[in-house]
Design a protein around this motif. Sequence first.
Motif, short mmCIF file in Angstrom:
data_model
loop_
_atom_site.label_atom_id
_atom_site.label_comp_id
_atom_site.label_asym_id
_atom_site.label_seq_id
_atom_site.Cartn_x
_atom_site.Cartn_y
_atom_site.Cartn_z
N GLU A 273 -36.34 21.75 133.32
CA GLU A 273 -35.27 21.01 133.09
C GLU A 273 -35.22 20.50 131.57
O GLU A 273 -34.11 20.46 130.88
N ALA A 274 -36.43 20.37 131.32
CA ALA A 274 -36.43 19.44 130.04
C ALA A 274 -37.07 20.39 128.95
O ALA A 274 -36.81 19.88 127.61
N ASP A 275 -38.01 21.20 128.99
CA ASP A 275 -38.77 22.21 128.14
C ASP A 275 -38.18 23.48 127.94
O ASP A 275 -38.65 24.26 127.19
N GLY A 276 -37.00 23.83 128.88
CA GLY A 276 -36.72 25.28 128.44
C GLY A 276 -37.51 26.36 129.22
O GLY A 276 -37.15 27.51 128.83
N TRP A 277 -38.21 25.86 130.16
CA TRP A 277 -39.03 27.05 130.92
C TRP A 277 -37.81 28.02 131.53
O TRP A 277 -36.94 27.36 132.01
N SER A 278 -38.14 29.11 131.53
CA SER A 278 -37.16 30.00 132.22
C SER A 278 -37.64 31.27 132.80
O SER A 278 -39.02 31.73 132.49
N ILE A 279 -36.97 31.81 133.81
CA ILE A 279 -37.67 33.14 134.58
C ILE A 279 -37.97 34.23 133.67
O ILE A 279 -38.41 35.10 133.84
N CYS A 280 -37.01 34.12 132.56
CA CYS A 280 -37.28 35.28 131.43
C CYS A 280 -37.10 34.42 130.11
O CYS A 280 -36.18 34.13 129.57
N PRO A 281 -38.17 34.16 129.72
CA PRO A 281 -38.39 33.39 128.11
C PRO A 281 -38.04 34.26 127.05
O PRO A 281 -38.66 33.94 125.90
N CYS A 282 -37.36 35.41 126.90
CA CYS A 282 -37.12 36.04 125.80
C CYS A 282 -35.87 35.20 125.07
O CYS A 282 -35.52 34.40 125.43
N THR A 283 -35.73 35.95 123.92
CA THR A 283 -34.56 35.11 123.10
C THR A 283 -33.21 35.77 123.24
O THR A 283 -32.35 35.45 122.94
N GLU A 284 -33.11 36.92 124.08
CA GLU A 284 -31.73 37.25 124.46
C GLU A 284 -31.18 36.64 125.83
O GLU A 284 -32.01 36.19 126.74
N ASP A 285 -30.01 36.43 125.75
CA ASP A 285 -29.21 35.86 126.81
C ASP A 285 -28.60 36.84 127.68
O ASP A 285 -27.79 37.80 127.28
N HIS A 286 -29.25 36.81 128.97
CA HIS A 286 -28.54 37.66 130.07
C HIS A 286 -28.63 37.46 131.29
O HIS A 286 -28.81 38.15 132.19
N GLY A 287 -28.21 36.19 131.14
CA GLY A 287 -28.01 35.42 132.67
C GLY A 287 -29.23 34.50 133.15
O GLY A 287 -29.11 34.13 134.10
N GLN A 288 -30.10 34.37 132.52
CA GLN A 288 -31.13 33.75 132.80
C GLN A 288 -31.20 32.07 133.35
O GLN A 288 -31.68 31.52 133.92
N ALA A 289 -30.00 31.61 132.42
CA ALA A 289 -29.76 30.29 132.34
C ALA A 289 -29.26 30.03 133.90
O ALA A 289 -29.49 29.11 134.40
N GLU A 290 -28.41 31.00 134.06
CA GLU A 290 -27.78 30.82 135.39
C GLU A 290 -28.85 30.60 136.70
O GLU A 290 -28.88 29.94 137.65
#
Length: 212
Positions: free
Chosen positions: A170-187
Motif C-alpha cells: 500500500e505505501a511502498d509500491g511492493w508489487s506482484i511484478c515489480p518490473c518497470t512495465e505496466d501490464h496489469g499488476q496494479a490491479e
Amino acid sequence: MADPNEIPPLKTLVMQASAVLLTHGVEVEPTSVQGAASHLVETVAKQAGMDQEEAVHLVTPEAVAEAIMKAVTEDDQGVAAPHAVRPARIDARMVSASVESLGHLVMAASQAGKYASLNDDSAVAAHLLDLATEIGAALVKRHADGVAEVPVGALDELAELVDSVADRVEADGWSICPCTEDHGQAEVDAGALPVMRHHAALARGLREQAAG
C-alpha cells in the motif's frame, strides 16, 4: 587451513551465540548462526595471522550475535543476512481452528511470502514460508474431525507479517511484478490488499480464542 565448521569449539560458540540472540528476543536458524560464526573466525584468523583453531577462541558469542543482528538490517557487514530470523516464542499455548481456516492461513503466508521474495525481502519471505510449512504440518499431523491445533505464536507472527506486507504494498509500491512495465499488476496488487487484511484479521481472531 582447517575448515572452521569442523572445529569442535565452533559448535559451542554457535550454541552460546544462539542463547545470546534469545536474550534479544529473536530465534535464528542454527545454519545462519554457524555461517556468521565461521565468517568471524576466518576474519579474526586472517587479521591476527593465526590458525582458525586458535582464532575460534577469540570470537565471543556476543560478537556473533551482534553481527547477525546488524546483518538483518544492513547490507555491508560482510555477513550474509540471516535467512530465518524469528521472534522467540514465549507463549507455548495451542489453539484449535477449523481445517478450512488454517488452509486460508497457509494461502496467506504463501501469498505474502511471494510478495516479500519478489520485492527482495528474503528474511520476511523465509519467515512466512516457515509459517506456511508449520501450519501445513499441523493440518497433516494434528487434524481430527475437521479441526487442527496450531501454536498461538504462529498466529501472532502470521498476522503481523501479512499486515506488514500489505503495508508495503500500500505505501511502498511492493508489487506482484515489480518490473518497470505496466501490464496489469496494479490491479492484481489492489485486489490482493483486502485479501491480506482479511487473512491477518482471521489469524488474530483465531488467536483470541486462546485469550478467551
